[in-house]
Design a protein around this motif. Structure first.
Motif, short mmCIF file in Angstrom:
data_model
loop_
_atom_site.label_atom_id
_atom_site.label_comp_id
_atom_site.label_asym_id
_atom_site.label_seq_id
_atom_site.Cartn_x
_atom_site.Cartn_y
_atom_site.Cartn_z
N GLN A 117 -40.78 17.65 51.30
CA GLN A 117 -41.64 17.19 50.11
C GLN A 117 -42.14 18.75 49.38
OE1 GLN A 117 -42.10 15.10 48.01
NE2 GLN A 117 -43.84 13.97 48.18
N PRO A 118 -41.58 18.98 48.23
CA PRO A 118 -41.97 20.28 47.54
C PRO A 118 -43.57 20.13 47.13
CG PRO A 118 -40.83 19.06 46.05
CD PRO A 118 -40.76 18.12 47.37
N GLU A 119 -44.24 21.26 46.78
CA GLU A 119 -45.57 21.21 46.23
C GLU A 119 -46.44 20.38 47.06
OE1 GLU A 119 -46.24 23.38 43.71
OE2 GLU A 119 -44.17 23.89 43.99
N LEU A 120 -46.48 20.34 48.26
CA LEU A 120 -47.34 19.56 49.09
C LEU A 120 -48.79 19.86 48.80
CD1 LEU A 120 -46.90 17.65 51.08
CD2 LEU A 120 -47.21 19.45 53.05
N GLY A 121 -49.47 18.85 48.52
CA GLY A 121 -50.92 19.17 48.30
C GLY A 121 -51.95 18.11 49.31
N LEU A 122 -51.42 17.02 49.72
CA LEU A 122 -52.30 16.15 50.40
C LEU A 122 -51.31 15.58 51.43
CD1 LEU A 122 -54.81 14.61 50.68
CD2 LEU A 122 -54.00 12.92 49.41
N ILE A 123 -51.90 15.45 52.93
CA ILE A 123 -51.36 14.97 53.89
C ILE A 123 -52.29 13.71 54.39
CG2 ILE A 123 -50.28 14.76 56.08
CD1 ILE A 123 -49.70 18.03 55.44
N VAL A 124 -51.70 12.48 54.34
CA VAL A 124 -52.81 11.26 54.84
C VAL A 124 -52.13 10.92 56.30
CG1 VAL A 124 -53.42 9.22 54.52
CG2 VAL A 124 -53.40 10.73 52.61
N ILE A 125 -52.79 10.76 57.15
CA ILE A 125 -52.32 10.14 58.26
C ILE A 125 -53.17 9.00 58.77
CG2 ILE A 125 -51.76 10.49 61.02
CD1 ILE A 125 -51.52 13.41 60.45
N ASP A 126 -52.68 7.78 58.45
CA ASP A 126 -53.35 6.58 58.71
C ASP A 126 -53.37 6.39 60.23
OD1 ASP A 126 -54.94 4.42 57.92
OD2 ASP A 126 -53.10 3.19 57.68
#
Ligand code: ADP
Ligand code: ZN
Length: 807
Positions: free
Chosen positions: A388-397
């Motif tokens: 994923q380019p331009e990674l701004g947010l990672i969510v881990i549910d």
């Protein structure tokens, strides 16, 4: 000339890179896939660094570039190095996590004839070499495999080398083709024209199902996917077959494009107006995103408190800033409903990655992700490595889930820790979400390493859908009152009532590790290790009880050491037995079983869930799986048949696991207007995990748990590492583990390290796996990767840093 540091796809390479010279005609970049010579082979490698000087004196040259565009981003290159160093895994294993699906293919060696040297004399070749030469001349080009077939596996490569050395043949290499199968789906259509079909339909009076299917088909403009027909008019395959045999309808196989998400039936959903708690959480994340600096949030909120809505709006904010997101969910949560919620908010902009997709689907998605086609990538643990380019947010549910740790193969990484590292490298924000956070994460939030955000209440769309009341039933009291059935009086009554009221019931049985401990059926006593305080595991073959930490073992006592009765050997029950019992006890109820045995067959999670949702069953019986799932408004009762199984796991996380499971299960009840209750049956009603879960009190659980962790020097106050040795010979396993313990003790002593403790060796919880015995040694201390890194581990050993669960 410049040089490249290459991670080579060879088991010999282990944790190091190799220096290669870059020939002037090649353009080579960091992250690029290249061909390199390695011994007498030609292998795949990934360039992890460039430098003006090689690390060794003599270098060979890179042979060629496999793909012109780098496959790994610079952040991913750093991430692979971190994974290899921290988890002590071969470097290429870490690299492989980030390569496109199907990239690691076998190399095929091809042999082709070359014009023979002038002075060549064929009589210098023996018969076999002549045969091989004839073969390649005849074919123009033969694979080594074909020559092996003709001459035998042993001789082929020697003979080929002889031909090459004499200048009669040359080798070249090719990657094995990716075998991606087209996706074929059955379609049903009319075999006659519409008027005919309508007339026939009226003639089919005696077979109303066939008639209505025929009418349905004649209303369609063309062929319809069979699955859609089945769902729309609830018709069976037999009905369709009957029409086919009458020559009125026909099946055909249609090739379809692989699309993990079908947007056809998804209605776009606008953002909801946030509640004030959601707003506070969202604003905090938003300011983190705006600052563009790494920040980690722990979003703690009970099931139904609106965490997902916060994720969705935080992702939308990320997209506004021109960035993209990755969302990790536990494999089990990758139901179409979960995916649909994301797809409905970001139409056509969501990619899905998980192991159930075919290689072809994964391949297509990977390529499109890299092109930047998606705002959101959603997937199970390995999706953290999506390009994923331009990674701004990672969510881990559900960040506490054990499935985020890869335990069964190298690299034994934890997706959460990999995510934190990746965020660190790329400046992304991380949101860890959970109803029952991992105590280690909560501890970090308490310390201020993470920013804690809380959603204390359910978003209650209906009156009464607050958290359900939980009743804890003491099974010892039931036995005293002469009730020996699986159901307490309370549970028995509640089930009967719910079914009579046409409401639904979920019965939960946690089976993991169930058969491994024994319990007194009279008083609930479980035998524990005197030294380690973990439950002893029962080994059926030797009829012995064993401690999986220190190898303390005893014979099973005749009678219970606590109450003296002779009912000590009770092994617990499985879902199948439970189903039978429910069937006898509630003959009027319709049952549905949901466990891995059922879903391994042809029934998918989804089929079972939609059957239950459609109220085609009254009671759902299942394992962990039923603890997840989504809103089921008709469920008014959840019965936990035995809450104790996880408590009795020989693992220091038993209490935590119990709290998590019971909380999740309770989250299933009372999601609708009818409200709901939970009945938990246990032999240990006073246990802090069970009490806290019954009161929906995470704080109370955490206080107690973190105290135990501190007292027993367990994580987060220390780090653990396990070393597992496996071999077909059990005694040899034991000897080798004892030898390793001596080596490690000496090392600890000679380096004068104070803080590392060695526990074991002992048989691993899974003592025998695929025909090999397994023994384990546990290290407890700090900086274990750095300590273990320089020590040579002979083949047969596997290291697991920060192990989770029982492996
Ligand atoms: P969680 O992820 O914490 O389990 P969800 O985000 O799934 O919670 O929310 C639970 C239910 O409440 C869902 O049906 C969702 O659509 C609804 N919901 C969430 N936030 C809001 C809101 N701000 N207004 C109205 N309904 C909401
Ligand atoms: Zn022990």
């Amino acid at each position: 000339m410049s040089f490249a540091e290459v991670s080579v796809n060879s088991p010999i390479a282990q944790r190091r890179t190799f220096s290669y010279a870059i020939p002037p005609h090649l353009e080579v970049n960091v992250g690029q896939a290249v061909w390199v010579p390695f011994g007498d082979k030609r292998l795949q490698g990934i360039v992890l660094g460039l430098s003006p000087h090689p690390e060794v004196e003599e270098t060979r040259e890179i042979i060629g570039v496999i793909e012109p565009r780098p496959l790994l981003s610079p952040q991913q290159v750093s991430l692979t190095r971190w994974i290899s160093q921290y988890y002590l895994s071969p470097l290429f294993d870490a690299v492989a996590l980030m390569l496109p699906p199907g990239f690691e293919r076998r190399t095929i060696t091809l042999i082709s004839p070359t014009p023979p040297p002038e002075d060549f004399d064929i009589s210098t070749l023996n018969a076999e070499a002549r045969q091989a030469l004839a073969l390649i001349r005849e074919k123009g080009k033969a694979s080594l495999g074909q020559i092996e077939k003709a001459l035998g596996k042993r001789k082929a490569s020697g003979i080929v080398n002889q031909l090459v050395n004499k200048g009669l043949a040359a080798k070249s290499y090719e990657l094995e083709k990716i075998r991606v199968k087209p996706k074929i789906v059955p379609y049903l259509s009319l075999a006659v024209n519409k008027t005919e079909a309508e007339t026939e339909a009226t003639n089919l009076g005696k077979a109303p199902k066939q008639a209505s299917l025929l009418e349905y088909l004649s209303r369609q403009s063309g062929a319809v996917p069979w699955a859609q027909v089945r769902d729309n008019i609830k018709c069976s395959k037999a009905t369709a077959d009957a029409l086919v045999s009458k020559g009125l309808a026909k099946f055909e196989a249609v090739e379809v494009r692989r699309e993990p998400i079908s947007y056809k039936d998804i209605v776009p959903s606008p953002p909801l107006t946030l509640t004030s708690a959601q707003k506070t959480a969202f604003e905090a994340i938003k300011s983190g995103l705006l600052k563009g600096k790494t920040k980690t949030f722990l979003l703690h909120g009970v099931t139904g408190s609106g965490k997902t809505e916060v994720y969705l709006q935080a992702l939308a904010e990320t997209v506004k800033l021109g960035k993209k997101g990755i969302v990790l969910v536990p494999e089990i949560a990758l139901t179409p409903q979960t995916i649909e919620r994301f797809a409905a908010r970001f139409p056509q902009r969501v990619a899905v990655l998980h192991s159930k997709l075919s290689l072809g689907e994964q391949f297509d998605e990977w390529q499109r992700i890299r092109k930047g086609d998606f705002d959101v990538v959603i997937g199970s643990r390995s999706a953290i490595f999506a390009p994923q380019p331009e990674l701004g947010l990672i969510v881990i549910d559900e960040e506490q889930e054990w499935t985020y740790k890869q335990s069964d193969k190298s690299p034994r990484y934890h997706a959460r820790d990999a995510a934190l590292k990746l965020a660190d490298l790329s400046g992304a924000v991380v949101v860890l979400g959970s109803a029952t956070p991992d105590v280690e994460s909560f501890y970090r939030a308490q310390k201020g390493d993470y920013h804690l955000l809380q959603l204390p209440e359910r978003v209650t769309p209906y009156d009464g859908s607050a958290l359900p009341r939980v009743e804890v039933v003491d099974l010892r009291e039931e036995l005293k009152a002469g009730n020996q059935s699986l159901f307490s009086r309370s549970l028995f009554q509640a089930i009967g009532q719910a079914v009579a009221n046409k409401e639904q019931v979920i019965l939960f049985l946690n089976r993991r590790g169930a058969a491994s401990f024994i319990q007194c059926r009279s008083c609930g006593f479980v035998m524990r290790c005197k030294r380690c305080d973990v439950p002893l595991s029962y080994h059926l073959t030797e009829d012995k009880l064993v401690c999986h930490q220190c190898n303390y073992n005893i014979k099973v006592p005749e009678s219970c050491p606590k109450c003296g009765r002779r009912r000590i050997k009770f092994l617990g029950i499985g879902t199948q037995r439970l189903e039978q019992e429910v069937g006898y006890t509630f003959p009027q109820a319709r049952l549905l079983r949901w466990d891995s045995d059922v879903t391994r067959g042809r029934h998918s999670h989804d089929e079972i869930l939609s059957k239950f949702r459609a109220h085609r069953a009254d009671i759902l019986i299942g394992t962990q799986m039923v603890a997840k799932g989504l809103d089921l408004p008709l469920v008014t009762l959840v019965g936990v048949v035995s809450a104790d199984t996880a408590l009795n796991l020989p693992d220091f996380r038993g209490g935590e696991r119990t709290f998590q499971l019971l909380s999740q299960v309770a989250g299933r009840a009372g999601r609708g207007v009818l409200g709901g209750r939970v009945i938990t049956q246990t032999y240990a009603p006073e246990h802090y995990a069970i009490r806290a879960a019954a009161e929906h009190d995470y704080a109370a659980f955490y206080e107690q748990e973190i105290d135990y962790r501190r007292q027993l020097h367990n994580p987060p106050f220390n780090q653990l590492a396990s070393l597992t040795y496996s071999h077909t010979n059990d005694a040899l396993c034991q000897r080798e583990s004892e030898r390793m313990k001596r080596v490690l003790s000496q090392e600890i002593a000679s380096q004068g390290i104070a803080g590392i403790e060695l526990i074991g060796p002992a048989p691993a919880f899974i003592h025998r796996l695929r025909g090999r015995f397994r023994w384990q040694l546990i290290l407890r201390g700090t900086e274990l990767s750095a300590f273990l890194s320089p020590l040579p581990l002979p083949p047969g050993w596997a290291v697991d840093i920060d192990p989770m669960g029982l492996v």
